[in-house]
Write an enzyme that holds these catalytic residues in place. Sequence first.
Site, PDB file in Angstrom:
ATOM      1  N   GLU A 237     -37.808  31.067  -1.088  1.00  0.00           N
ATOM      2  CA  GLU A 237     -39.150  31.173  -1.529  1.00  0.00           C
ATOM      3  C   GLU A 237     -40.264  31.373  -0.266  1.00  0.00           C
ATOM      4  OE1 GLU A 237     -39.767  28.144  -4.380  1.00  0.00           O
ATOM      5  OE2 GLU A 237     -38.781  29.325  -5.845  1.00  0.00           O
TER       6      GLU A 237
ATOM      7  N   GLU B 272     -32.019  32.608  -8.267  1.00  0.00           N
ATOM      8  CA  GLU B 272     -32.426  31.412  -9.028  1.00  0.00           C
ATOM      9  C   GLU B 272     -33.100  31.301 -10.109  1.00  0.00           C
ATOM     10  OE1 GLU B 272     -33.918  28.260  -6.287  1.00  0.00           O
ATOM     11  OE2 GLU B 272     -35.202  27.467  -7.992  1.00  0.00           O
TER      12      GLU B 272
END
Length: 485
Positions: A203, A305
């Site tokens: 991220e 994810e």
Amino acid sequence: MSCNTTDNQLQVSVFETSESGNKLTDISVFDFAEKDSIPTVILNPNKKFQKITGFGGAFTESSAYLLNRLSKKNRDEILKAYFSREGANYSLTRTHMNSCDFSLSQYSYSPVENDVNLEHFTIKEDMDDLIPMIKDAMATSEDGFKLFASPWTAAPWMKDNNDWVGGKLLPKYYDTWALFFSKYTKSYEDLGIPIWGFTVENEPHGNGNNWESMHYSPEEMTDFVQNYLGPKLEADGYGDKVILGYDQNRAGIKEWVDVMYATEESSKYYDGTAIHWYESTYEVFPEDLQYAHKKAPNKYLIETEGCIDSQVPVWKDDAWYYKKEATDWGWDWAPEDQKYLHPKYSPFDRYARDIIGCLNNWVDGWVDWNMVLDKQGGPNWFKNWCVAPIIVDPDKDEVYYTPLYYVMTHFSKYIRPNAEVIGVENLNKDLQITAAKNPDGSLAVVVFNEGETSQNFNLKLNQKSKNIQISARALQTIIIQTKTE
């Protein structure tokens, strides 16, 4: 058990998980009249799309810690449920480098400040829980699995804000951070754990300044990969390790692949693109996935994810997982103009529709987040509670296999690495369907019925067909044995 066949009938095995209580149940009798008008689903194995890398979940310190608090019987049972051929037979897995929110505390493998040559590099934090879980999973798996690793952040001393959260990697430490990946690989492989690859950064946009994170722009990440990480891994004999760029929500993927794959030089060390699902509780973003594939059609496109986030798990109540009761981070925190992307949703539906949608839009791997969490949805040092497919109560030594475990198994057990996604003409618009041809020649067809009534369809392959019924609120995997070409 296969259904009875005649010369013009397909020989199929049908496994169903449903709100009514089926859990990968072998279904061989269907209840509908022959006079019923039945839409056709036509399989076309000659129309081939992406090759599957695998399906699986993540080894986190939280999951590993919980396993070590269970009895040996339950610990072994969970590992078999995920990694044996009788279970989900996971083939693609992830782990974290340094700590993440699903760690017991914040730590780094490079704890000594200004240690530019990483002479004090150590993975001692992983030795008690994480590494034993990975090694025991390897011992359980007959077919083996790929493992890739993701950092949430470098140690604070390498960053411009000297903090675990947010900030950027200081350019003067680019060489050190590339060395970090190499030392990690050697440390794990010296213990007999092969590293398949990496995502460059979990991220890179950050996570709202909450838990461990480190920010990159597309240009900064590509500079690091092109001029530091790729060359360093190559120089140290790890040039075969897969490097996946981006690693955040799909809706932002276009600006990243435009930079990553802009030139031959920029794309040289990138082996693919990693994505997450948190942009929406229902939207797959097919146009963005198609765009990413077209930018780099010969590279990986992997969902690395996804989980039911910002949610305390519901314990031993299968019905909850089929109801539109769950809320995600966006329910509370998304900007007003994006709230529509985050309605309440059914966790079972979200997993099923997302994996099918991904497979039908060039995604070749799909990795769940934590494999095991407790009744609170942790442990998580930031109290960022989430749901895992398997929930445990270590104090009572109890295990709950949620319906999400069975969704994952519908794909991971039956669609194997190097399977090829094939063409499907679906004339029943109430169903979501994907299909793949496995290396052994078998076809796996996954059918999802999100509706409140059962659905009938005629599954057709070449000149043979089979009338099949899928229950309301159900997921089916249909296996067709064919001769290998």
